[in-house]
Motif scaffolding. Structure first.
Motif, PDB file in Angstrom:
ATOM      1  N   GLY A   1       0.824  -1.209   0.000  1.00  0.00           N
ATOM      2  CA  GLY A   1       0.000   0.000   0.000  1.00  0.00           C
ATOM      3  C   GLY A   1       0.852   1.250   0.000  1.00  0.00           C
ATOM      4  N   GLY A   2       1.960   1.221   0.719  1.00  0.00           N
ATOM      5  CA  GLY A   2       2.872   2.361   0.741  1.00  0.00           C
ATOM      6  C   GLY A   2       3.512   2.601  -0.614  1.00  0.00           C
ATOM      7  N   ARG A   3       3.894   1.520  -1.269  1.00  0.00           N
ATOM      8  CA  ARG A   3       4.476   1.642  -2.613  1.00  0.00           C
ATOM      9  C   ARG A   3       3.453   2.161  -3.608  1.00  0.00           C
ATOM     10  NH1 ARG A   3       7.607  -4.103  -2.860  1.00  0.00           N
ATOM     11  NH2 ARG A   3       9.217  -3.591  -1.330  1.00  0.00           N
ATOM     12  N   PHE A   4       2.223   1.671  -3.483  1.00  0.00           N
ATOM     13  CA  PHE A   4       1.163   2.123  -4.380  1.00  0.00           C
ATOM     14  C   PHE A   4       0.879   3.600  -4.158  1.00  0.00           C
ATOM     15  CE2 PHE A   4      -3.365   2.506  -5.624  1.00  0.00           C
ATOM     16  CZ  PHE A   4      -3.215   2.193  -6.967  1.00  0.00           C
ATOM     17  N   SER A   5       0.836   4.023  -2.913  1.00  0.00           N
ATOM     18  CA  SER A   5       0.617   5.437  -2.603  1.00  0.00           C
ATOM     19  C   SER A   5       1.742   6.297  -3.166  1.00  0.00           C
ATOM     20  CB  SER A   5       0.513   5.651  -1.096  1.00  0.00           C
ATOM     21  OG  SER A   5      -0.627   5.009  -0.590  1.00  0.00           O
ATOM     22  N   ALA A   6       2.967   5.801  -3.060  1.00  0.00           N
ATOM     23  CA  ALA A   6       4.116   6.534  -3.604  1.00  0.00           C
ATOM     24  C   ALA A   6       4.012   6.632  -5.121  1.00  0.00           C
ATOM     25  CB  ALA A   6       5.416   5.864  -3.190  1.00  0.00           C
ATOM     26  N   LEU A   7       3.582   5.554  -5.759  1.00  0.00           N
ATOM     27  CA  LEU A   7       3.402   5.565  -7.204  1.00  0.00           C
ATOM     28  C   LEU A   7       2.342   6.583  -7.603  1.00  0.00           C
ATOM     29  CD1 LEU A   7       3.879   4.374 -10.042  1.00  0.00           C
ATOM     30  CD2 LEU A   7       2.069   2.727  -9.521  1.00  0.00           C
ATOM     31  N   LEU A   8       1.219   6.572  -6.892  1.00  0.00           N
ATOM     32  CA  LEU A   8       0.168   7.548  -7.189  1.00  0.00           C
ATOM     33  C   LEU A   8       0.658   8.974  -6.970  1.00  0.00           C
ATOM     34  CD1 LEU A   8      -3.051   5.879  -5.743  1.00  0.00           C
ATOM     35  CD2 LEU A   8      -2.361   6.104  -8.130  1.00  0.00           C
ATOM     36  N   ALA A   9       1.457   9.192  -5.952  1.00  0.00           N
ATOM     37  CA  ALA A   9       2.008  10.526  -5.695  1.00  0.00           C
ATOM     38  C   ALA A   9       2.921  10.965  -6.836  1.00  0.00           C
ATOM     39  CB  ALA A   9       2.763  10.538  -4.371  1.00  0.00           C
ATOM     40  N   ARG A  10       3.746  10.033  -7.337  1.00  0.00           N
ATOM     41  CA  ARG A  10       4.623  10.370  -8.468  1.00  0.00           C
ATOM     42  C   ARG A  10       3.820  10.668  -9.719  1.00  0.00           C
ATOM     43  NH1 ARG A  10       8.031   5.991  -6.554  1.00  0.00           N
ATOM     44  NH2 ARG A  10       7.060   4.694  -8.130  1.00  0.00           N
ATOM     45  N   ILE A  11       2.772   9.897  -9.967  1.00  0.00           N
ATOM     46  CA  ILE A  11       1.918  10.149 -11.132  1.00  0.00           C
ATOM     47  C   ILE A  11       1.252  11.514 -11.001  1.00  0.00           C
ATOM     48  CG2 ILE A  11      -0.199   9.416 -12.316  1.00  0.00           C
ATOM     49  CD1 ILE A  11       0.678   6.512 -11.699  1.00  0.00           C
ATOM     50  N   GLY A  12       0.738  11.824  -9.811  1.00  0.00           N
ATOM     51  CA  GLY A  12       0.115  13.122  -9.584  1.00  0.00           C
ATOM     52  C   GLY A  12       1.089  14.265  -9.788  1.00  0.00           C
ATOM     53  N   ALA A  13       2.318  14.094  -9.308  1.00  0.00           N
ATOM     54  CA  ALA A  13       3.342  15.131  -9.484  1.00  0.00           C
ATOM     55  C   ALA A  13       3.691  15.304 -10.957  1.00  0.00           C
ATOM     56  CB  ALA A  13       4.584  14.776  -8.682  1.00  0.00           C
ATOM     57  N   SER A  14       3.703  14.207 -11.701  1.00  0.00           N
ATOM     58  CA  SER A  14       3.986  14.292 -13.136  1.00  0.00           C
ATOM     59  C   SER A  14       2.893  15.060 -13.862  1.00  0.00           C
ATOM     60  CB  SER A  14       4.109  12.891 -13.742  1.00  0.00           C
ATOM     61  OG  SER A  14       5.196  12.222 -13.182  1.00  0.00           O
ATOM     62  N   PHE A  15       1.635  14.777 -13.518  1.00  0.00           N
ATOM     63  CA  PHE A  15       0.535  15.515 -14.136  1.00  0.00           C
ATOM     64  C   PHE A  15       0.591  16.992 -13.784  1.00  0.00           C
ATOM     65  CE2 PHE A  15      -1.930  11.423 -14.587  1.00  0.00           C
ATOM     66  CZ  PHE A  15      -1.973  11.473 -15.974  1.00  0.00           C
TER      67      PHE A  15
END
Length: 78
Positions: free
Chosen positions: A19-33
């Motif tokens: 879950g922590g890795r998934f949250s980090a991935l979502l955070a990176r995707i959000g930052a990219s957008f």
């Protein structure tokens, strides 16, 4: 109620580190957008040109009405 308690236990037990890795991935995707949107935003260019005087715009070959067209010239084909 039992379902909710079971669901919470299941979620905690199975998604601990994942879950922590998934949250980090979502955070990176959000930052990219967000970075992409900032690059695509041309409001700062429009504001800078709008702040110029009419004489300064004329020296650039622009009119006040043509500022937006000039800034988006690579996106709009009019």
């Amino acid at each position: 109620m039992a379902y909710t308690a079971h669901h919470d236990t299941f979620t905690t037990a199975t998604t601990g580190q994942t879950g922590g890795r998934f949250s980090a991935l979502l955070a990176r995707i959000g930052a990219s957008f967000a970075a992409y949107a900032a690059r695509q935003s041309r409001a700062d260019q429009i504001a800078a040109l709008d702040a110029l005087s009419d004489a300064e715009l004329a020296s650039l070959g622009l009119t006040r009405e043509g500022i937006v067209h000039h800034v988006f010239r690579d996106k709009m084909y009019i």
